[in-house]
Scaffold this motif. Structure first.
Motif, PDB file in Angstrom:
ATOM      1  N   TRP A 223       0.413  -0.846  -0.128  1.00  0.00           N
ATOM      2  CA  TRP A 223       0.067  -0.126   0.287  1.00  0.00           C
ATOM      3  C   TRP A 223       0.466   1.108  -0.108  1.00  0.00           C
ATOM      4  O   TRP A 223       0.685   2.210  -0.475  1.00  0.00           O
ATOM      5  N   SER A 224       1.922   1.064   0.624  1.00  0.00           N
ATOM      6  CA  SER A 224       2.684   2.527   0.830  1.00  0.00           C
ATOM      7  C   SER A 224       3.856   2.725  -0.690  1.00  0.00           C
ATOM      8  O   SER A 224       3.012   4.120  -0.745  1.00  0.00           O
ATOM      9  N   ALA A 225       3.824   1.260  -1.380  1.00  0.00           N
ATOM     10  CA  ALA A 225       4.658   1.567  -2.118  1.00  0.00           C
ATOM     11  C   ALA A 225       2.819   2.761  -3.283  1.00  0.00           C
ATOM     12  O   ALA A 225       4.602   3.209  -4.566  1.00  0.00           O
ATOM     13  N   ILE A 226       2.349   1.648  -2.723  1.00  0.00           N
ATOM     14  CA  ILE A 226       1.083   2.201  -4.550  1.00  0.00           C
ATOM     15  C   ILE A 226       1.328   3.851  -3.783  1.00  0.00           C
ATOM     16  O   ILE A 226       1.087   4.465  -5.714  1.00  0.00           O
ATOM     17  N   GLN A 227       0.437   4.648  -3.337  1.00  0.00           N
ATOM     18  CA  GLN A 227       0.425   5.432  -2.612  1.00  0.00           C
ATOM     19  C   GLN A 227       1.390   6.454  -3.278  1.00  0.00           C
ATOM     20  O   GLN A 227       1.171   7.175  -3.754  1.00  0.00           O
ATOM     21  N   GLY A 228       3.166   5.753  -2.511  1.00  0.00           N
ATOM     22  CA  GLY A 228       4.274   6.887  -2.676  1.00  0.00           C
ATOM     23  C   GLY A 228       4.247   6.765  -4.455  1.00  0.00           C
ATOM     24  O   GLY A 228       4.954   8.353  -4.680  1.00  0.00           O
ATOM     25  N   LYS A 229       3.801   5.625  -5.516  1.00  0.00           N
ATOM     26  CA  LYS A 229       3.709   5.843  -7.303  1.00  0.00           C
ATOM     27  C   LYS A 229       2.978   7.186  -6.945  1.00  0.00           C
ATOM     28  O   LYS A 229       3.168   7.906  -8.180  1.00  0.00           O
ATOM     29  N   ILE A 230       1.461   7.202  -6.858  1.00  0.00           N
ATOM     30  CA  ILE A 230       0.946   7.921  -7.690  1.00  0.00           C
ATOM     31  C   ILE A 230       0.622   9.115  -6.704  1.00  0.00           C
ATOM     32  O   ILE A 230       0.542  10.406  -7.576  1.00  0.00           O
ATOM     33  N   SER A 231       1.193   9.209  -5.879  1.00  0.00           N
ATOM     34  CA  SER A 231       2.002  10.383  -5.165  1.00  0.00           C
ATOM     35  C   SER A 231       3.049  11.182  -6.090  1.00  0.00           C
ATOM     36  O   SER A 231       3.229  12.661  -6.257  1.00  0.00           O
ATOM     37  N   ARG A 232       3.597  10.552  -6.324  1.00  0.00           N
ATOM     38  CA  ARG A 232       4.586  11.293  -7.708  1.00  0.00           C
ATOM     39  C   ARG A 232       4.589  11.837  -8.856  1.00  0.00           C
ATOM     40  O   ARG A 232       4.761  12.377  -9.401  1.00  0.00           O
ATOM     41  N   PHE A 233       3.410  10.878  -9.441  1.00  0.00           N
ATOM     42  CA  PHE A 233       2.707  10.401 -10.765  1.00  0.00           C
ATOM     43  C   PHE A 233       2.241  12.037 -10.319  1.00  0.00           C
ATOM     44  O   PHE A 233       2.101  13.102 -11.902  1.00  0.00           O
ATOM     45  N   LEU A 234       1.029  12.328  -9.741  1.00  0.00           N
ATOM     46  CA  LEU A 234       0.106  13.563  -9.691  1.00  0.00           C
ATOM     47  C   LEU A 234       1.574  14.786  -9.496  1.00  0.00           C
ATOM     48  O   LEU A 234       0.887  15.911  -9.916  1.00  0.00           O
ATOM     49  N   SER A 235       1.894  14.167  -8.471  1.00  0.00           N
ATOM     50  CA  SER A 235       3.643  15.886  -8.282  1.00  0.00           C
ATOM     51  C   SER A 235       3.990  16.234  -9.515  1.00  0.00           C
ATOM     52  O   SER A 235       3.873  17.380 -10.023  1.00  0.00           O
ATOM     53  N   CYS A 236       4.045  15.615 -10.137  1.00  0.00           N
ATOM     54  CA  CYS A 236       4.191  16.178 -11.936  1.00  0.00           C
ATOM     55  C   CYS A 236       3.448  16.348 -13.023  1.00  0.00           C
ATOM     56  O   CYS A 236       3.920  17.275 -13.788  1.00  0.00           O
ATOM     57  N   ALA A 237       2.145  15.589 -12.927  1.00  0.00           N
ATOM     58  CA  ALA A 237       0.644  16.092 -13.287  1.00  0.00           C
ATOM     59  C   ALA A 237       0.905  17.442 -12.897  1.00  0.00           C
ATOM     60  O   ALA A 237       0.540  18.791 -14.004  1.00  0.00           O
ATOM     61  N   THR A 238       1.098  18.163 -11.731  1.00  0.00           N
ATOM     62  CA  THR A 238       0.309  19.370 -11.812  1.00  0.00           C
ATOM     63  C   THR A 238       1.333  20.050 -11.373  1.00  0.00           C
ATOM     64  O   THR A 238       1.712  21.285 -10.724  1.00  0.00           O
ATOM     65  N   GLY A 239       3.271  19.908 -10.889  1.00  0.00           N
ATOM     66  CA  GLY A 239       3.724  20.718 -10.792  1.00  0.00           C
ATOM     67  C   GLY A 239       4.062  21.362  -9.448  1.00  0.00           C
ATOM     68  O   GLY A 239       4.545  22.243  -9.023  1.00  0.00           O
ATOM     69  N   LYS A 240       3.637  20.380  -9.052  1.00  0.00           N
ATOM     70  CA  LYS A 240       3.905  20.443  -7.336  1.00  0.00           C
ATOM     71  C   LYS A 240       5.051  19.898  -6.145  1.00  0.00           C
ATOM     72  O   LYS A 240       5.357  18.410  -7.170  1.00  0.00           O
ATOM     73  N   PRO A 241       5.372  20.075  -5.407  1.00  0.00           N
ATOM     74  CA  PRO A 241       6.546  19.486  -4.710  1.00  0.00           C
ATOM     75  C   PRO A 241       5.704  18.154  -4.133  1.00  0.00           C
ATOM     76  O   PRO A 241       4.853  17.788  -4.004  1.00  0.00           O
ATOM     77  N   ASP A 242       6.639  16.325  -4.653  1.00  0.00           N
ATOM     78  CA  ASP A 242       6.008  15.642  -4.092  1.00  0.00           C
ATOM     79  C   ASP A 242       5.960  14.896  -2.036  1.00  0.00           C
ATOM     80  O   ASP A 242       7.035  15.166  -2.118  1.00  0.00           O
ATOM     81  N   VAL A 243       5.233  15.788  -2.480  1.00  0.00           N
ATOM     82  CA  VAL A 243       5.233  15.476  -0.723  1.00  0.00           C
ATOM     83  C   VAL A 243       4.418  14.159  -0.268  1.00  0.00           C
ATOM     84  O   VAL A 243       3.216  14.391   0.669  1.00  0.00           O
ATOM     85  N   ARG A 244       5.672  12.943   0.118  1.00  0.00           N
ATOM     86  CA  ARG A 244       4.281  11.766   0.419  1.00  0.00           C
ATOM     87  C   ARG A 244       4.136  11.428   2.070  1.00  0.00           C
ATOM     88  O   ARG A 244       4.846  11.874   3.025  1.00  0.00           O
ATOM     89  N   THR A 245       2.879  10.850   2.275  1.00  0.00           N
ATOM     90  CA  THR A 245       2.443  10.419   2.729  1.00  0.00           C
ATOM     91  C   THR A 245       3.551   9.199   4.245  1.00  0.00           C
ATOM     92  O   THR A 245       3.702   8.301   3.531  1.00  0.00           O
ATOM     93  N   LYS A 246       4.249   9.984   5.866  1.00  0.00           N
ATOM     94  CA  LYS A 246       4.968   8.761   6.260  1.00  0.00           C
ATOM     95  C   LYS A 246       3.985   8.043   6.683  1.00  0.00           C
ATOM     96  O   LYS A 246       2.462   7.738   6.749  1.00  0.00           O
ATOM     97  N   LYS A 247       4.372   6.558   6.936  1.00  0.00           N
ATOM     98  CA  LYS A 247       3.429   5.470   7.549  1.00  0.00           C
ATOM     99  C   LYS A 247       3.234   5.678   8.778  1.00  0.00           C
ATOM    100  O   LYS A 247       4.006   5.953   9.417  1.00  0.00           O
TER     101      LYS A 247
END
Length: 247
Positions: A223-247
């Motif tokens: 789950w954490s890796a999946i969430q991290g990949k999507i967060s990274r993907f959307l950070s590139c789509a929006t141009g916003k910093p990739d602030v990922r949620t910690k466990k």
């Protein structure tokens, strides 16, 4: 966008679906998606054609300007620039985030567990409220809200929520809390034995956008890796910093 794309865009938009799918398959082979050990945003920085669109979040009355690689979209209306959407669906392989299309899913579903996931970007209620909604469906006879459930730690870094009484749980509910005890993610899964191929709905927020992911329950430990990949993907789509949620 490349001049070639601009020249063929109008004719491609009205092409038969079989032709469009063939085109997208060829394009995907020409510009393969990132491998499992590579950045999922690789296609954002290559020669791949891009699509710009707006995600309107009506509950918050906020719009996000987004740019995605063309290969992530199957339907004609999603491949057009400057469209406004209230939700957008993506289907990708779990291991390398490569896009897949509807004709692929029938074959992929023959594999257990199915090696792909779908996720929707949209506008949902706050996560604290969402937990209450999910729990009311999973255990309708239990006391509503987190106060009616105990938190049981799991090996995957989530807390399983279990009723304090003898009430039956019809779905398994897991929550990711941060260090301040705020809800960062909610995962609701069909129970093993309940259906042939149980899956999970995974809700979280990243880049100021609400996300719901669906994948086979066997992938819950990732789950954490999946969430991290999507967060990274959307950070590139929006141009916003990739602030990922910690466990």
């Amino acid at each position: 966008m490349t001049p070639w794309y601009e020249n063929c865009k109008n004719s491609f938009a009205h092409a038969p679906k079989s032709t469009a799918l063939a085109f997208l398959s060829a394009l995907l082979l020409q510009h393969p998606a990132a491998g499992s050990d590579e950045d999922v945003c690789t296609l954002f920085h290559s020669e791949t054609d891009m699509v710009s669109q707006t995600l309107y979040m009506h509950q918050e009355d906020v719009s996000h300007e987004l740019v995605f690689p063309l290969v992530y979209f199957e339907d004609v209306w999603d491949r057009r620039d400057d469209q406004i959407h209230e939700a957008q669906l993506f289907s990708v392989m779990i291991n390398d985030f490569s896009p897949i299309y509807r004709p692929d899913t029938a074959e992929l579903l023959k594999t257990r567990p199915a090696p792909f996931m779908t996720f929707v970007i949209h506008d949902l209620v706050e996560l604290d409220r969402l937990v209450e909604i999910v729990l009311s469906g999973a255990a309708p006879h239990a006391k509503h809200g987190l106060s009616g459930f105990q938190r049981v730690p799991t090996e995957v870094g989530l807390y399983r929520l279990e009723p304090l009484g003898e009430q039956t749980m019809y779905r398994d509910v897991f929550v990711n809390f941060d260090e301040k005890d705020a809800v960062q993610g909610v995962i609701s899964c069909r129970q093993p034995g309940d259906v042939l191929n149980p899956s999970c709905n995974h809700d979280f927020r990243t880049a100021d956008i609400d996300v719901r992911v669906n994948y086979a329950r066997e992938y819950l430990p990732e789950w954490s890796a999946i969430q991290g990949k999507i967060s990274r993907f959307l950070s590139c789509a929006t141009g916003k910093p990739d602030v990922r949620t910690k466990k």
